[in-house]
Design a protein around this motif. Sequence first.
Motif, mmCIF file in Angstrom:
data_model
loop_
_atom_site.group_PDB
_atom_site.id
_atom_site.type_symbol
_atom_site.label_atom_id
_atom_site.label_comp_id
_atom_site.label_asym_id
_atom_site.label_seq_id
_atom_site.Cartn_x
_atom_site.Cartn_y
_atom_site.Cartn_z
ATOM 1 N N HIS A 209 34.499 42.044 39.409
ATOM 2 C CA HIS A 209 35.416 43.072 38.925
ATOM 3 C C HIS A 209 35.191 44.388 39.664
ATOM 4 C CE1 HIS A 209 31.767 43.463 36.430
ATOM 5 N NE2 HIS A 209 32.118 44.696 36.122
ATOM 6 N N HIS B 157 39.336 45.849 36.494
ATOM 7 C CA HIS B 157 40.082 44.639 36.837
ATOM 8 C C HIS B 157 39.104 43.502 37.099
ATOM 9 C CE1 HIS B 157 42.751 42.170 39.759
ATOM 10 N NE2 HIS B 157 42.982 41.818 38.500
ATOM 11 N N PHE B 158 39.154 42.458 36.267
ATOM 12 C CA PHE B 158 38.385 41.232 36.482
ATOM 13 C C PHE B 158 39.243 40.276 37.301
ATOM 14 C CE2 PHE B 158 36.558 43.061 32.643
ATOM 15 C CZ PHE B 158 35.199 42.962 32.903
ATOM 16 N N TYR B 159 38.653 39.713 38.368
ATOM 17 C CA TYR B 159 39.443 38.903 39.290
ATOM 18 C C TYR B 159 38.665 37.662 39.703
ATOM 19 C CZ TYR B 159 36.635 40.741 43.212
ATOM 20 O OH TYR B 159 35.619 41.066 44.070
#
Length: 556
Positions: free
Chosen positions: A478, A490-492
């Motif tokens: 993130h 933002h976690f991706y």
Amino acid sequence: MKNFDSMRCRVRYAAVPLTLAALAGCSEGHTRRPNIIVMMTDDHTAQAMSCYGSLLVETPNLDRLAREGMLFENCYVSNAISGPSRACILTGKYSHVNGFTDNSRTFDGDQQTFPKLLHDAGYQTAMIGKWHLNSDPQGFDFWSILVRQGEYYSPLFIENGEERIEPGYVTDVITDKAIGFLERRDKSRPFAMLYYHKAPHRNWMPAQRHLGINDDRVFPEPFNLLDDYSGRGSAARGQAMEIGRDMWPEWDLKLMTPEQLAQSYVLETSGDANKDDVSRANDWRSSVMQYQAAYNRMTPEERANWDRAYAPRIAEYERMKGRVSQEELTRWKYQQYMKDYCAVIKGVDENVGRLLDYLEEIGELDNTIIVYTSDQGFFLGEHGWFDKRFMYEECQRTPLLVRYPKAVAAGVRTKALAMNIDLAPTFVDMAGLEVPADMQGRSLKGVLTSGGKTPEAWRTGVYYHYYEYPSWHSVKRHYGVRTNDYKLIHFYNDVDEWELYDLKKDPHEMCNVYNDPGYAPVRSDMHARLEKLQQECGDTDPCEREYEFFRGADRL
């Protein structure tokens, strides 16, 4: 080594005009550049420092640094994990620029670092303690580093390229080495020393003199110790760092009898068992074997003292097994965790005091810029967690204390937004050198010499990017931005989830308001700030790179 019971805490306040001459210092009519000591611990969070308001542990010697210098209330790391944070501090650059994004990397020692710049300018330089960058230090006249994570007892060092085991407790040994370097130094030249402790890194093994010191204490619980993560997304729910579920009883809580420690355990490499079962069994065996190795580094007398100290805990655990709820077990484990973590902190604080006393004895205390920090913060039961990695406040925030009475006023607390990448340019600037244009951090000299005022055109947000997934503790990759009032994350990678927190109304980050219509203007503004910061630091495609991670035992 000094008797710790005889240690004293002297307070001295200096009122010196903050001129360039005062900053450099004067001795017998000629300009003298300041010495520099960077004191860094591993996983020491501000929640465990009494100068930051902790109710968990008293830290009188660290408090002395705060009383006689400046305390930063808002210092943040750019990547909350050990090696990457250290690389950021050395280079003054973000992880994606210095190349050390996660603990499996090898630090490129050929690149520019602040110790090299100081060394080239005539400073004597030393690196002592925990390095954890998978390569040999460069730019130091003397270096003596722990191997990988290091051990608490009889630690193995590599000293200027040669291995040596040092008897004793690691926090004491590192301080002995630091004092030894100062005794042997060329007294006609300024020095810059990195004094880096292993403590209080997992598994929190106290010194012999501190065994059992917290046995009678009941530590206050964080209000969200039993957090159910209902206000967050899948990243919070999918982690593997819960005290109740994920702490290893053998390794973290020391719940093995001497008889169990004498047994042999072998890791499974193949077989017909379910892979998940083998993995869980190997995690258990790994924790046992690591604890055995740490335990066997003690002398017979030390092991006997250790066994006596932990026997009541082991007996209590045996009485509890199968008879208490998961909630009760989590609360019990939290208490044991705090007993050990805070005992280890006591050893750190004592040794900081010992080094301050030595500097005072040799007349160098007020000639030395002393910085105390940690490689990141740490969870002490908040959200039910231990460890770090998340951009959440407890581990993104790190302590920062600076003492230098010739330029830094005493007893000041500053709210200026600082980052770990600021330390390198600050040291270069305070030494009177030109700060390289490619350093991404900002010198804190203006904050330090103005009584803590935030300079004009100062940053209004800090950038963060964590890469190490899949790996220990299953914290997803993130990135995000934090301002004084809000945080956007933002976690991706294998998810695509956004979180927004109102830090004024929700300082403990319990409720994600990203999809709340009432926060639409804030969300838009934070996205714009994030994009601007990514442009400025060159991390414009943060989700596009692929990273491979090694799940090695020393990554814990």
